[in-house]
Scaffold this motif. Structure first.
Motif, mmCIF file in Angstrom:
data_model
loop_
_atom_site.group_PDB
_atom_site.id
_atom_site.type_symbol
_atom_site.label_atom_id
_atom_site.label_comp_id
_atom_site.label_asym_id
_atom_site.label_seq_id
_atom_site.Cartn_x
_atom_site.Cartn_y
_atom_site.Cartn_z
ATOM 1 N N ALA A 144 26.086 71.345 -40.452
ATOM 2 C CA ALA A 144 25.882 69.906 -40.628
ATOM 3 C C ALA A 144 24.457 69.550 -40.237
ATOM 4 O O ALA A 144 23.853 70.187 -39.365
ATOM 5 N N PHE A 145 23.942 68.504 -40.896
ATOM 6 C CA PHE A 145 22.563 68.091 -40.678
ATOM 7 C C PHE A 145 22.498 66.569 -40.659
ATOM 8 O O PHE A 145 23.178 65.898 -41.437
ATOM 9 N N GLY A 146 21.702 66.042 -39.765
ATOM 10 C CA GLY A 146 21.607 64.592 -39.652
ATOM 11 C C GLY A 146 20.182 64.129 -39.415
ATOM 12 O O GLY A 146 19.376 64.844 -38.811
ATOM 13 N N PHE A 147 19.893 62.924 -39.905
ATOM 14 C CA PHE A 147 18.593 62.297 -39.683
ATOM 15 C C PHE A 147 18.839 60.952 -39.029
ATOM 16 O O PHE A 147 19.559 60.108 -39.569
ATOM 17 N N ILE A 148 18.270 60.777 -37.844
ATOM 18 C CA ILE A 148 18.540 59.591 -37.026
ATOM 19 C C ILE A 148 17.261 58.783 -36.877
ATOM 20 O O ILE A 148 16.210 59.320 -36.481
ATOM 21 N N THR A 149 17.335 57.503 -37.201
ATOM 22 C CA THR A 149 16.210 56.598 -36.982
ATOM 23 C C THR A 149 16.549 55.684 -35.815
ATOM 24 O O THR A 149 17.616 55.068 -35.781
ATOM 25 N N MET A 150 15.651 55.613 -34.850
ATOM 26 C CA MET A 150 15.870 54.818 -33.655
ATOM 27 C C MET A 150 15.324 53.402 -33.853
ATOM 28 O O MET A 150 14.528 53.137 -34.757
ATOM 29 N N GLU A 151 15.750 52.510 -32.982
ATOM 30 C CA GLU A 151 15.323 51.113 -33.066
ATOM 31 C C GLU A 151 13.801 50.965 -32.981
ATOM 32 O O GLU A 151 13.216 50.069 -33.592
ATOM 33 N N ASN A 152 13.147 51.837 -32.221
ATOM 34 C CA ASN A 152 11.695 51.725 -32.050
ATOM 35 C C ASN A 152 10.918 52.464 -33.138
ATOM 36 O O ASN A 152 9.693 52.566 -33.066
ATOM 37 N N GLY A 153 11.633 53.014 -34.143
ATOM 38 C CA GLY A 153 10.969 53.710 -35.239
ATOM 39 C C GLY A 153 10.904 55.213 -35.090
ATOM 40 O O GLY A 153 10.564 55.922 -36.052
ATOM 41 N N ALA A 154 11.204 55.738 -33.921
ATOM 42 C CA ALA A 154 11.227 57.186 -33.721
ATOM 43 C C ALA A 154 12.349 57.810 -34.557
ATOM 44 O O ALA A 154 13.347 57.147 -34.883
ATOM 45 N N THR A 155 12.177 59.076 -34.928
ATOM 46 C CA THR A 155 13.183 59.760 -35.730
ATOM 47 C C THR A 155 13.536 61.106 -35.120
ATOM 48 O O THR A 155 12.720 61.732 -34.437
#
Length: 357
Positions: free
Chosen positions: A233-244
């Motif tokens: 499984a693979f995921g891409f997460i974007t944080m509230e401050n723009g970090a990924t």
């Protein structure tokens, strides 16, 4: 002061991690053991318990009859919520093995129970206690990497599918490598970045090599009929401050880029990775540098240093947090975010859509 500890679930993780680690701490006495298989609980008592320790097959009976201070929950993911809440309400501090729970709703219920009872709750992310992890965390806290805006969470095995217990059972575990080993890599990465505010998640889980019969595997060929969870499984997460953050997890994948419970970090001042030991990289006076961190504490013949193994350091830190009434290193609020993100990756995979948190 000696703390009385009860163990619920006397299988592989209890025998391989929790009980041997607790046995090395002088202020701990294991006085109760519970497992659905009486023989396993009895063996745990023989190996790690006090002579008068109780042995049970029903955790509710154990919590009712035993006067305990601490409970370690070492059962399948689907039972974490129920058992943890019961132990907290029975006036015990609780360490629950990772992941916090099968679902984010269950994890939130556990956190709420801890707040209501005033008891401490922590989750078993022992990789935070490795020498490289602790060093890198200090580097990050000091700001040496600057603003960490990109991270990779690595949990890739080429062929190492656990074929025992309930690892392949989606109902009992909630998933495969993502929730099993991806959870460690994600916890490390979030902890280093000190960022627990995810905005949205896109992910995909695969069930490809799971269908292979007579497969090469570290623990022997798996049964495709029993393999009901993803193999990668693979995921891409974007944080509230723009970090990924990019998260990769597999038990079986045609890749030679194998690494587990590791993180790569990219900041405005420097970067770091755990690919080959621990390396810090950056730019200094218009020139690029790489700094290899020496992680061995020995350095002389016949002496390897005196640092605890990660699981022992985890247990010692946990017990000291109880005795000194301080916060545990792994806070339940942090573990909840890990569960929320993992759940979102599974949901995104099913719907083909991003999941907003």
């Amino acid at each position: 002061m000696t703390l009385k500890v009860g163990i619920i679930g006397c299988g592989g993780i209890a025998n391989g991690k929790h009980m041997p680690a607790l046995a090395e701490i002088e202020s701990v006495e294991m006085t109760a053991f519970c497992d659905l298989q009486f023989e396993r609980a009895e063996q745990a008592k023989t190996g790690f318990g006090s002579p008068s320790a109780g042995v049970y097959t029903d955790y509710k009976e154990m919590l009712e009859k035993e006067e305990l201070d601490v409970v370690h929950v070492c059962t399948p993911n689907s039972s974490h919520e129920e058992i943890t809440i019961a132990a907290l309400k029975a006036d015990n501090h609780v360490m629950c093995e990772k992941p916090m729970a099968k679902t984010s709703e269950q994890a939130r219920n556990m956190l709420e129970a801890a707040k209501k009872t005033g008891k401490k709750l922590t989750i078993g992310y022992q990789n935070r206690f490795r020498t490289d992890s602790r060093y890198l965390q200090e580097v990050c806290r000091e700001g040496a990497l600057g603003d960490i805006y990109f991270g990779k969470a690595h949990a890739i095995r080429r062929r190492a599918v656990p074929t025992w217990g309930v690892f392949l059972d989606e109902e009992a575990q909630g998933g495969g490598p993502l929730i099993d080993i991806g959870t460690h890599a994600l916890d490390l990465t979030l902890w280093m970045m000190n960022n627990y505010q995810p905005k949205y998640v896109v992910g995909k889980a695969y069930h490809k090599l799971a269908e292979t019969r007579d497969a090469a595997n570290a623990w022997g060929a798996w049964d495709p009929e029993q393999f009901s969870v993803e193999d990668s499984a693979f995921g891409f997460i974007t944080m509230e401050n723009g970090a990924t953050i990019f998260l990769e997890a597999s038990w079986a994948l045609n890749s030679l880029d194998v690494k587990e419970a590791k993180t790569t970090l990219c900041g405005t001042k420097a970067g770091a990775d755990m690919n080959d030991g621990l390396t810090i990289n950056g730019e200094d006076h218009s020139l690029l540098y790489e700094k290899k961190i020496e992680l061995q504490t020995g350095g002389v013949d016949f002496y390897d240093g005196t640092e605890d193994r990660p699981e022992v350091a985890e247990a010692r830190s946990w017990i000291e947090a109880i005795l000194n009434d301080t916060e545990p290193v792994v806070k339940p609020e942090e573990a909840l975010v890990v569960t929320e993100i993992l759940e979102a990756i599974y949901e995104s995979s099913k719907t083909g859509q991003p999941v907003y948190l």
